[in-house]
Design a protein around this motif. Structure first.
Motif, PDB file in Angstrom:
ATOM      1  N   SER A 107     -81.107 -18.137 -42.267  1.00  0.00           N
ATOM      2  CA  SER A 107     -80.450 -16.920 -42.380  1.00  0.00           C
ATOM      3  C   SER A 107     -79.053 -17.230 -42.790  1.00  0.00           C
ATOM      4  N   SER A 108     -78.431 -16.388 -43.270  1.00  0.00           N
ATOM      5  CA  SER A 108     -76.847 -16.553 -43.600  1.00  0.00           C
ATOM      6  C   SER A 108     -76.094 -16.574 -42.224  1.00  0.00           C
ATOM      7  N   GLY A 109     -74.907 -17.043 -42.215  1.00  0.00           N
ATOM      8  CA  GLY A 109     -74.214 -17.035 -41.045  1.00  0.00           C
ATOM      9  C   GLY A 109     -73.866 -15.837 -39.997  1.00  0.00           C
ATOM     10  N   THR A 110     -74.109 -14.778 -40.869  1.00  0.00           N
ATOM     11  CA  THR A 110     -73.966 -13.407 -40.346  1.00  0.00           C
ATOM     12  C   THR A 110     -75.245 -13.361 -39.069  1.00  0.00           C
ATOM     13  N   GLY A 111     -76.173 -13.791 -39.481  1.00  0.00           N
ATOM     14  CA  GLY A 111     -77.275 -14.028 -38.462  1.00  0.00           C
ATOM     15  C   GLY A 111     -77.156 -14.666 -37.139  1.00  0.00           C
ATOM     16  N   ALA A 112     -76.450 -15.744 -37.352  1.00  0.00           N
ATOM     17  CA  ALA A 112     -76.143 -16.493 -36.246  1.00  0.00           C
ATOM     18  C   ALA A 112     -74.887 -15.842 -35.002  1.00  0.00           C
ATOM     19  N   TRP A 113     -74.003 -15.007 -35.966  1.00  0.00           N
ATOM     20  CA  TRP A 113     -73.127 -14.215 -35.352  1.00  0.00           C
ATOM     21  C   TRP A 113     -73.952 -13.105 -34.226  1.00  0.00           C
ATOM     22  N   GLU A 114     -74.880 -12.408 -35.107  1.00  0.00           N
ATOM     23  CA  GLU A 114     -75.708 -11.417 -34.242  1.00  0.00           C
ATOM     24  C   GLU A 114     -76.389 -12.046 -33.368  1.00  0.00           C
ATOM     25  N   VAL A 164     -63.876 -16.012 -31.171  1.00  0.00           N
ATOM     26  CA  VAL A 164     -62.785 -16.092 -31.999  1.00  0.00           C
ATOM     27  C   VAL A 164     -63.299 -17.010 -33.065  1.00  0.00           C
ATOM     28  N   VAL A 165     -62.746 -16.665 -34.285  1.00  0.00           N
ATOM     29  CA  VAL A 165     -63.114 -17.573 -35.524  1.00  0.00           C
ATOM     30  C   VAL A 165     -62.172 -18.797 -35.460  1.00  0.00           C
ATOM     31  N   HIS A 166     -62.808 -19.914 -35.400  1.00  0.00           N
ATOM     32  CA  HIS A 166     -62.033 -21.225 -35.272  1.00  0.00           C
ATOM     33  C   HIS A 166     -61.173 -21.411 -36.807  1.00  0.00           C
ATOM     34  N   ASN A 167     -62.166 -21.336 -37.952  1.00  0.00           N
ATOM     35  CA  ASN A 167     -61.169 -21.528 -39.110  1.00  0.00           C
ATOM     36  C   ASN A 167     -61.375 -20.018 -39.924  1.00  0.00           C
ATOM     37  N   GLU A 168     -60.468 -19.257 -39.881  1.00  0.00           N
ATOM     38  CA  GLU A 168     -60.477 -17.821 -40.582  1.00  0.00           C
ATOM     39  C   GLU A 168     -60.560 -18.096 -42.143  1.00  0.00           C
ATOM     40  N   THR A 169     -61.523 -18.094 -42.786  1.00  0.00           N
ATOM     41  CA  THR A 169     -61.841 -18.350 -44.123  1.00  0.00           C
ATOM     42  C   THR A 169     -61.168 -17.397 -44.975  1.00  0.00           C
ATOM     43  N   SER A 170     -60.638 -16.182 -44.574  1.00  0.00           N
ATOM     44  CA  SER A 170     -60.061 -15.263 -45.464  1.00  0.00           C
ATOM     45  C   SER A 170     -58.634 -15.553 -45.676  1.00  0.00           C
ATOM     46  N   VAL A 225     -67.556 -19.052 -30.298  1.00  0.00           N
ATOM     47  CA  VAL A 225     -66.731 -19.525 -31.513  1.00  0.00           C
ATOM     48  C   VAL A 225     -67.560 -19.516 -32.809  1.00  0.00           C
ATOM     49  N   ASP A 226     -66.760 -18.960 -33.847  1.00  0.00           N
ATOM     50  CA  ASP A 226     -67.417 -19.031 -35.180  1.00  0.00           C
ATOM     51  C   ASP A 226     -66.762 -20.425 -35.590  1.00  0.00           C
ATOM     52  N   THR A 227     -67.862 -21.031 -35.813  1.00  0.00           N
ATOM     53  CA  THR A 227     -67.563 -22.331 -36.843  1.00  0.00           C
ATOM     54  C   THR A 227     -67.897 -22.415 -38.053  1.00  0.00           C
ATOM     55  N   ILE A 228     -68.241 -21.093 -38.581  1.00  0.00           N
ATOM     56  CA  ILE A 228     -68.981 -21.126 -40.037  1.00  0.00           C
ATOM     57  C   ILE A 228     -68.199 -21.926 -41.179  1.00  0.00           C
ATOM     58  N   SER A 229     -66.751 -22.053 -41.184  1.00  0.00           N
ATOM     59  CA  SER A 229     -66.165 -22.800 -42.297  1.00  0.00           C
ATOM     60  C   SER A 229     -65.423 -23.829 -41.571  1.00  0.00           C
ATOM     61  N   GLN A 261     -73.632 -23.709 -45.305  1.00  0.00           N
ATOM     62  CA  GLN A 261     -72.977 -23.616 -46.681  1.00  0.00           C
ATOM     63  C   GLN A 261     -71.480 -24.056 -46.771  1.00  0.00           C
ATOM     64  N   LYS A 262     -71.083 -24.626 -46.032  1.00  0.00           N
ATOM     65  CA  LYS A 262     -69.484 -25.120 -45.902  1.00  0.00           C
ATOM     66  C   LYS A 262     -69.490 -26.462 -45.638  1.00  0.00           C
ATOM     67  N   GLY A 263     -68.950 -27.113 -44.306  1.00  0.00           N
ATOM     68  CA  GLY A 263     -68.692 -28.457 -44.231  1.00  0.00           C
ATOM     69  C   GLY A 263     -70.004 -29.419 -44.280  1.00  0.00           C
TER      70      GLY A 263
HETATM   71  N1  PLP Z   1     -67.502 -16.485 -40.703  1.00  0.00           N
HETATM   72  C1  PLP Z   1     -66.979 -17.024 -41.324  1.00  0.00           C
HETATM   73  C2  PLP Z   1     -65.588 -17.660 -41.037  1.00  0.00           C
HETATM   74  C3  PLP Z   1     -67.108 -17.168 -42.719  1.00  0.00           C
HETATM   75  O1  PLP Z   1     -66.500 -17.923 -43.402  1.00  0.00           O
HETATM   76  C4  PLP Z   1     -68.109 -16.502 -43.214  1.00  0.00           C
HETATM   77  C5  PLP Z   1     -68.677 -16.600 -44.579  1.00  0.00           C
HETATM   78  O2  PLP Z   1     -67.818 -17.022 -45.441  1.00  0.00           O
HETATM   79  C6  PLP Z   1     -68.821 -15.831 -42.427  1.00  0.00           C
HETATM   80  C7  PLP Z   1     -68.630 -15.678 -40.931  1.00  0.00           C
HETATM   81  C8  PLP Z   1     -70.160 -14.919 -42.628  1.00  0.00           C
HETATM   82  O3  PLP Z   1     -71.435 -15.757 -43.156  1.00  0.00           O
HETATM   83  P1  PLP Z   1     -72.549 -15.656 -44.049  1.00  0.00           P
HETATM   84  O4  PLP Z   1     -71.592 -14.867 -45.333  1.00  0.00           O
HETATM   85  O5  PLP Z   1     -73.195 -16.859 -44.463  1.00  0.00           O
HETATM   86  O6  PLP Z   1     -73.320 -14.508 -43.629  1.00  0.00           O
END
Ligand code: PLP
Length: 395
Positions: free
Chosen positions: A62-69, A138-144, A169-173, A195-197
């Motif tokens: 899945s994409s990261g959103t799946g792991a959030w859910e 908490v989002v560890h690294n806020e990608t936005s 903790v969201d470590t997606i990025s 898809q990041k580190g």
């Molecule tokens: N959380 C962070 C910090 C992200 O950077 C992203 C995507 O860039 C997401 C969540 C969502 O992940 P995805 O787009 O793979 O579902």
């Protein structure tokens, strides 16, 4: 098609190294056959090492959103309160997801210019004397925004408040780009993506799970099926999955982890720190502003740059793409068209950074954005002063 390689300098998906591409260039394997168990076991074991976690790891196609859910539905029940922190766009999306699942998110507001504040989290938890809050997310690294939240300090804040909430903790990025230690930092559920580190294409996501989170999952009553950790547990013990895993991505994962082991995680983190420092030197020389105000929170993964008032970040990005075949990250929601984001993560080196910054500097010129020339020179100078361990020399 333009000649030469496209520069993909968004903050993920990141560039996939040739070694990883070659490792995935394989015939599809029988994911229930005897040869697969070793692939599955190696991926699960490798992820424990990357996460700094001894307990269970779950890998989803899945994409990261799946792991959030998955983090939320496995551990929580309808109506549960969760404390979330508005670091930026991705924190807001996680909150929206929680709302849609029937949870009650309490959002600590932020201005998108720094990481989460441990003191604010502690204060909110102290107010919750009935312990209605079941999780802190908490989002560890806020990608936005390019801001990092201090995870170890937030753990201390939760403990100082004497609060039993789970810590997610969201470590997606951040994972495999900046330091992260799930067990040592007392994180109950880590959310990660490929898809990041980890230098893989998008398509796999992860949960790292503490014993406390597993215990919570036994009484949690949110509806779950595809994301259910307990469905994964039995098959994972022998290296298999309850449904079709992303087989070729798993080959890639093993190769990416081999690369991370060869370089050493400490060196990987120092490399990211060095490139981030040089990028910020360029931004400063251009006379532009880094979105993250708090220097200690500035990300080693990406740098979000504020456009001068009245100039369109999206126009600048379009010009840069057209003229130099380089993709830069866009500004999301609240900062749409106000910032552009330079990704400096994953499979990356000094010359790729200089090429990226040259593209930015020429794009600024071509798009007529007011700036001073010399950012690339400043970055080269910074690279000369920062050694491989990330230390800056005096002169
Ligand atoms: N959380 C962070 C910090 C992200 O950077 C992203 C995507 O860039 C997401 C969540 C969502 O992940 P995805 O787009 O793979 O579902």
């Amino acid at each position: 098609m333009p000649s030469g390689r496209h520069f993909l300098q968004i903050p993920g998906p990141s560039n996939v190294p040739d070694r990883v591409l070659r490792a995935m260039d394989m015939p599809t394997m029988d994911h229930r056959g005897p040869g697969f168990a070793e692939v599955g076991r190696a991926a699960l074991e490798g992820m424990r090492w990357v996460l700094g976690a001894e307990g269970r790891v779950v890998i989803y196609p899945s994409s990261g959103t799946g792991a959030w859910e998955a983090a939320l539905v496995n551990t929580l029940s309808p109506g549960d309160s969760v404390l979330m922190y508005e670091t930026g766009h991705f924190a807001a999306l996680w909150k929206r997801l929680a709302t849609r699942l029937g949870l009650n998110p309490i959002f600590i507001e932020g201005d998108w210019r720094g990481g989460a504040d441990p003191a604010a989290i502690e204060a909110r938890l102290r107010e919750d004397t009935a312990h209605d809050i079941k999780a802190v997310c908490v989002v560890h690294n806020e990608t936005s925004t390019g801001a990092v939240s201090p995870i170890a300090q937030i753990r201390k804040a939760i403990d100082a408040a004497g609060h039993p909430a789970l810590f997610m903790v969201d470590t997606i990025s951040s994972l495999a780009s900046i330091e992260y230690r799930q067990d040592e930092w007392g994180v109950d559920v880590t959310v990660a993506g490929s898809q990041k580190g980890l230098m893989l294409p998008p398509g796999m996501a992860f949960n790292g799970i503490s014993e406390k989170a597993i215990a919570a999952s036994q009484s949690a009553s949110l509806t779950r099926s595809y994301w259910a950790w307990d469905e994964m547990a039995g098959p994972n013990e022998t290296g298999f999955f309850p449904y079709t895993p992303a087989t070729n991505l798993l080959y890639g994962l093993s190769e990416a982890i081999a690369m991370l082991r060869e370089e050493g995680l400490a060196n990987v983190f120092a490399r990211h720190a060095r490139h981030a420092e040089a990028t910020r030197a360029a931004v400063e020389a251009w006379g532009l502003e880094v979105l993250c105000r708090e220097p200690a929170h500035r990300s080693d993964v990406l740098t979000a740059v504020l456009m001068p008032e009245g100039y369109s970040a999206d126009n600048f990005r379009a010009v840069t793409l057209r003229n130099y075949d380089m993709s830069l990250g866009n500004g999301l929601s609240k900062v749409s068209d106000r910032v552009f984001r330079i990704g400096h993560l994953g499979d990356f080196n000094d010359l790729m950074l200089c090429g990226t910054l040259s593209g930015v500097e020429m794009g600024l010129r071509d798009a007529g954005v007011p700036h001073r020339a010399g950012g690339v020179l400043a970055a080269m100078d910074a690279l000369g002063r920062i050694d491989a361990a990330g230390r800056i020399s005096a002169q």
